[in-house]
Design an enzyme around this catalytic site. Structure first.
Site, short mmCIF file in Angstrom:
data_model
loop_
_atom_site.label_atom_id
_atom_site.label_comp_id
_atom_site.label_asym_id
_atom_site.label_seq_id
_atom_site.Cartn_x
_atom_site.Cartn_y
_atom_site.Cartn_z
N SER A 148 6.02 3.78 -4.30
CA SER A 148 4.75 4.61 -3.68
C SER A 148 4.01 5.27 -4.78
O SER A 148 4.47 5.56 -5.79
CB SER A 148 5.31 5.85 -2.79
OG SER A 148 5.88 5.40 -1.79
N1 SAH Z 1 10.16 5.85 -1.47
C1 SAH Z 1 10.04 4.75 -2.24
C2 SAH Z 1 9.22 3.56 -1.77
C3 SAH Z 1 9.88 3.14 -0.74
S1 SAH Z 1 9.09 1.47 -0.17
C4 SAH Z 1 9.52 5.14 -3.60
O1 SAH Z 1 9.46 6.29 -4.05
O2 SAH Z 1 8.93 4.42 -4.12
C5 SAH Z 1 9.83 1.45 1.41
C6 SAH Z 1 10.90 1.27 1.52
O3 SAH Z 1 11.38 1.20 2.98
C7 SAH Z 1 11.52 -0.10 1.12
O4 SAH Z 1 12.77 -0.09 0.00
C8 SAH Z 1 12.15 -0.85 2.25
O5 SAH Z 1 13.18 -1.77 1.89
C9 SAH Z 1 12.50 0.40 3.18
N2 SAH Z 1 12.74 0.05 4.61
C10 SAH Z 1 11.79 -0.50 5.30
N3 SAH Z 1 12.40 -0.88 6.64
C11 SAH Z 1 13.56 0.16 6.68
C12 SAH Z 1 14.34 0.47 7.52
N4 SAH Z 1 14.25 0.00 9.06
N5 SAH Z 1 15.29 1.27 7.32
C13 SAH Z 1 15.55 1.68 6.12
N6 SAH Z 1 14.72 1.28 5.14
C14 SAH Z 1 13.61 0.58 5.37
#
Ligand code: SAH
Length: 227
Positions: free
Chosen positions: A77
């Protein structure tokens, strides 16, 4: 992009230019100008080594205020968004137990971890979870519990949570997550279809939900099932 499977010991990125105090300070200053005011949050943006959460080839861009790819079609993010969500989660309260949906590379988790008691973080892509786990160990972050699971279900075992933070966008907030929120608890999440997402903060007051709109955002979608 090829995923980095190894840990960070002896990492050549440590100690080179982009980790410099000045580079990080510029990012902090930029976020301050954009309205981030919680000093604890700004301190975390300054302290957490974001370059260790991205692929080596992208490390020189780690302190730009931008999202970057982390493999598997996912992104780390944007710092502003991490700061904004963290600030919204902490405003007028210090949550004890936090549920995070979407660990990804673990950057948001690392920013939040010292500011709360425990984080329970759920990620559907196992390979990302393994790498996040290695980073937390390296950075000595020990109040984070990780689970390979589907965030649509939350993590019932440790519910209720004082706060829930979603890093991927559902079309509507899953009922299971509202159910796992403690009375007075708050959930911060991007909601809506790609291109039309809004960041919302939902506070549980008795049987009622109070929703605030915090502005337009762009997140990867929340997807069902494990990988
Ligand atoms: N928090 C992270 C960004 C994550 S991007 C950071 O600091 O950079 C969003 C994440 O959500 C991805 O890794 C994706 O695999 C996860 N995601 C998407 N759908 C999901 C679900 N149903 N359950 C758990 N994780 C999920």
């Amino acid at each position: 992009m090829v995923a980095r499977a190894t840990g960070m010991k002896g990492d050549s990125r440590v100690g080179i230019g982009m980790t410099s105090a000045r580079t990080r300070e510029r990012l902090v200053q930029r976020l301050r100008e954009q309205g981030i005011s919680n000093p604890l949050v700004l301190e975390q943006i300054r302290n957490v080594p974001r370059h260790l959460f991205v692929d080596e080839a992208l490390a020189t861009r780690a302190y730009e205020d931008t999202a970057l790819p982390i493999g598997y079609g996912q992104t780390i993010s944007q710092p502003y968004v991490v700061a904004r969500m963290t600030e919204a989660l902490l405003e007028n309260a210090t949550p004890g137990k936090v549920l995070e949906i979407g660990t990804g590379c673990g950057y948001q988790t690392a920013v939040l971890a010292p500011l709360v008691r425990f984080i329970y973080s759920v990620e559907r892509i196992n390979a990302l979870l393994d790498r996040a786990r290695a980073r937390f160990k390296e950075l000595r972050i020990s109040n984070v519990h990780l689970r390979h699971g589907d965030g649509f279900q939350g993590w019932p075992m440790y519910a209720p949570y004082d706060a829930i933070l979603m890093a991927a966008a559902p079309l509507t907030v899953p009922r299971a997550l509202i159910d796992q929120l403690a009375p007075g608890g708050r959930l911060v999440a991007p909601v809506g279809p790609e291109g039309r997402q809004q960041l919302v903060r939902i506070t549980k007051r008795g049987d009622e939900l109070h929703t605030e709109n915090l502005g337009a955002v762009s997140f990867v979608p929340l997807v069902q099932g494990l990988s």
